[in-house]
Scaffold this motif. Structure first.
Motif, PDB file in Angstrom:
ATOM      1  N   HIS A  89      43.949 -18.348  -4.354  1.00  0.00           N
ATOM      2  CA  HIS A  89      43.399 -17.378  -3.409  1.00  0.00           C
ATOM      3  C   HIS A  89      43.556 -17.937  -2.003  1.00  0.00           C
ATOM      4  O   HIS A  89      43.319 -19.118  -1.773  1.00  0.00           O
ATOM      5  CB  HIS A  89      41.915 -17.120  -3.720  1.00  0.00           C
ATOM      6  N   ILE A 130      33.550 -14.994  -1.942  1.00  0.00           N
ATOM      7  CA  ILE A 130      34.640 -14.958  -0.950  1.00  0.00           C
ATOM      8  C   ILE A 130      34.397 -13.720  -0.081  1.00  0.00           C
ATOM      9  O   ILE A 130      33.976 -12.679  -0.593  1.00  0.00           O
ATOM     10  CB  ILE A 130      36.014 -14.844  -1.634  1.00  0.00           C
ATOM     11  N   TRP A 143      33.793  -6.200   8.371  1.00  0.00           N
ATOM     12  CA  TRP A 143      33.764  -7.013   7.148  1.00  0.00           C
ATOM     13  C   TRP A 143      34.231  -6.172   5.979  1.00  0.00           C
ATOM     14  O   TRP A 143      33.759  -5.065   5.774  1.00  0.00           O
ATOM     15  CB  TRP A 143      32.357  -7.579   6.908  1.00  0.00           C
ATOM     16  N   ASN A 146      34.532  -4.610  -1.112  1.00  0.00           N
ATOM     17  CA  ASN A 146      35.348  -4.338  -2.298  1.00  0.00           C
ATOM     18  C   ASN A 146      34.957  -3.002  -2.910  1.00  0.00           C
ATOM     19  O   ASN A 146      33.776  -2.694  -3.026  1.00  0.00           O
ATOM     20  CB  ASN A 146      35.188  -5.454  -3.336  1.00  0.00           C
TER      21      ASN A 146
ATOM     22  N   GLY B   9      29.694 -15.130   5.753  1.00  0.00           N
ATOM     23  CA  GLY B   9      30.186 -13.799   6.105  1.00  0.00           C
ATOM     24  C   GLY B   9      29.428 -13.213   7.289  1.00  0.00           C
ATOM     25  O   GLY B   9      29.133 -13.912   8.269  1.00  0.00           O
ATOM     26  N   LEU B  71      24.137 -14.948   0.538  1.00  0.00           N
ATOM     27  CA  LEU B  71      25.510 -14.519   0.273  1.00  0.00           C
ATOM     28  C   LEU B  71      25.638 -12.997   0.356  1.00  0.00           C
ATOM     29  O   LEU B  71      25.112 -12.284  -0.504  1.00  0.00           O
ATOM     30  CB  LEU B  71      25.921 -14.983  -1.136  1.00  0.00           C
ATOM     31  N   PRO B  72      26.345 -12.484   1.358  1.00  0.00           N
ATOM     32  CA  PRO B  72      26.571 -11.032   1.403  1.00  0.00           C
ATOM     33  C   PRO B  72      27.485 -10.597   0.248  1.00  0.00           C
ATOM     34  O   PRO B  72      28.068 -11.456  -0.432  1.00  0.00           O
ATOM     35  CB  PRO B  72      27.243 -10.810   2.766  1.00  0.00           C
ATOM     36  N   PHE B  74      30.297  -9.900  -2.254  1.00  0.00           N
ATOM     37  CA  PHE B  74      31.582 -10.605  -2.337  1.00  0.00           C
ATOM     38  C   PHE B  74      32.739  -9.636  -2.094  1.00  0.00           C
ATOM     39  O   PHE B  74      32.690  -8.473  -2.494  1.00  0.00           O
ATOM     40  CB  PHE B  74      31.738 -11.268  -3.707  1.00  0.00           C
ATOM     41  N   ALA B  75      33.798 -10.149  -1.494  1.00  0.00           N
ATOM     42  CA  ALA B  75      34.935  -9.274  -1.150  1.00  0.00           C
ATOM     43  C   ALA B  75      36.272  -9.999  -1.313  1.00  0.00           C
ATOM     44  O   ALA B  75      37.190  -9.823  -0.513  1.00  0.00           O
ATOM     45  CB  ALA B  75      34.769  -8.750   0.277  1.00  0.00           C
ATOM     46  N   GLY B  76      36.354 -10.799  -2.362  1.00  0.00           N
ATOM     47  CA  GLY B  76      37.603 -11.525  -2.592  1.00  0.00           C
ATOM     48  C   GLY B  76      38.708 -10.619  -3.111  1.00  0.00           C
ATOM     49  O   GLY B  76      38.464  -9.478  -3.488  1.00  0.00           O
ATOM     50  N   GLY B  77      39.925 -11.142  -3.132  1.00  0.00           N
ATOM     51  CA  GLY B  77      41.080 -10.431  -3.661  1.00  0.00           C
ATOM     52  C   GLY B  77      41.742  -9.556  -2.629  1.00  0.00           C
ATOM     53  O   GLY B  77      41.310  -9.490  -1.496  1.00  0.00           O
TER      54      GLY B  77
END
Lengths: 147, 77
Positions: A89, A130, A143, A146, B9, B71-72, B74-77
Motif C-alpha cells: 500500500h 489508513i 478527506w 470509502n 487524519g 482514529l477517523p 478508515f479510507a485505505g485502498g
C-alpha cells in the motif's frame, strides 16, 4: 500454525508497473502455483464540487496498520488454500491514474486465489487504519471516504 | 496518570497536532470527554479509539504507559 514474519507493506509514493511486473516474475520459480490473482487500486480523478482530484496523499497509523496486515495475512492463510500472498500500500502522494494498492495472491487452483483476493481487499478497506487526503489542482483538499 | 494520545487524519487539523498528553483520566471515556471539552469540534466527528493498537469497543480502563489513539473512519485502498 506456522508463524510468519511481518512483511513490509508500505511503499512511499505510487506502486510502479515495473514493481508489479518484477513481483510476478519472482514467482516463476514457484512451480506448485497454478493461479495468481491480482488487485490493483488506482487513484481516481473524481470531481467533487466542480474540482478534479489531482492526487491522494495517504497516511496511516503505521504501527497498528502493520499489525493489522500481519493478522490479515495469518487469517488469509488459515481461511484459503494459498501458496503465497503479498500486499503493498502506498503512503505519501499518489497522482490520479497511479497505483496505490497491490494485492497479489497465488494458489494451486484459481478458486482460492479469486476468493482470497476479494476478501483481503475488503478487509484492508474496512479494518486497516489508513487515511487519504484528496488533493485538487489548487492544493485545497477533502478527506477521502470509502464507499 | 499521564496518557499519550495520538491523532490521525482529519482529527490532527481539529486538535492542531498529532500527539498530546492528557492527565487525570482513568479510562478512555474520560480521555474522550476531556479532549472534547477542549476541542468541541471533536463532538461532531466520527472516530474510533484504540489502546495499544487494539480497537476499544466500549470503555476501557487505562494503565500507565498505554498509547491511546483517535482514529477517523478508515479510507485505505
Amino acid at each position: 500454525m506456522k508463524e510468519r514474519k511481518p512483511h513490509k507493506v508500505f511503499l512511499t509514493g505510487p506502486i510502479t508497473p515495473q514493481f508489479i511486473a518484477d513481483s510476478i516474475a519472482k514467482h516463476s520459480i514457484k512451480t506448485t502455483i497454478g493461479a495468481h490473482d491480482i488487485f490493483l487500486g488506482q487513484v481516481r480523478r473524481d470531481v467533487i464540487e466542480n474540482k478534479a482530484v489531482h492526487a491522494i496523499e495517504y497516511s496511516a497509523y503505521e504501527e497498528m496498520a502493520e499489525e493489522k496486515f500481519h493478522e490479515l495475512r495469518e487469517a488469509a492463510f488459515a481461511k484459503f488454500q494459498l501458496t503465497c500472498m503479498h500486499i503493498y500500500h502506498s503512503k505519501g502522494k499518489v497522482k490520479a491514474g497511479e497505483i496505490c494498492l497491490f494485492v497479489f495472491v497465488s494458489s494451486k487452483h484459481r478458486s482460492s486465489a479469486f476468493e482470497a483476493c476479494r476478501w483481503i481487499v475488503e478487509e484492508i478497506k474496512n479494518n486497516v487504519p489508513i487515511w487519504g487526503k484528496e488533493i485538487f489542482e489548487d492544493e485545497t483538499y477533502v478527506w477521502k471516504e470509502n464507499s | 496518570m499521564n496518557s499519550r494520545v495520538r491523532l490521525f487524519g482529519s482529527l490532527v487539523e481539529i486538535v492542531g497536532k498529532s500527539e498530546l498528553n492528557v492527565s487525570g483520566c482513568s479510562d478512555t471515556q474520560e480521555v474522550k470527554e476531556k479532549l472534547a471539552s477542549e476541542f468541541p469540534q471533536l463532538r461532531k466527528c466520527e472516530f474510533l479509539i484504540s489502546v495499544d493498537r487494539k480497537l476499544v469497543k466500549n470503555n476501557q480502563r487505562l494503565e500507565p504507559g498505554n498509547e491511546i489513539a483517535f482514529l477517523p473512519p478508515f479510507a485505505g485502498g
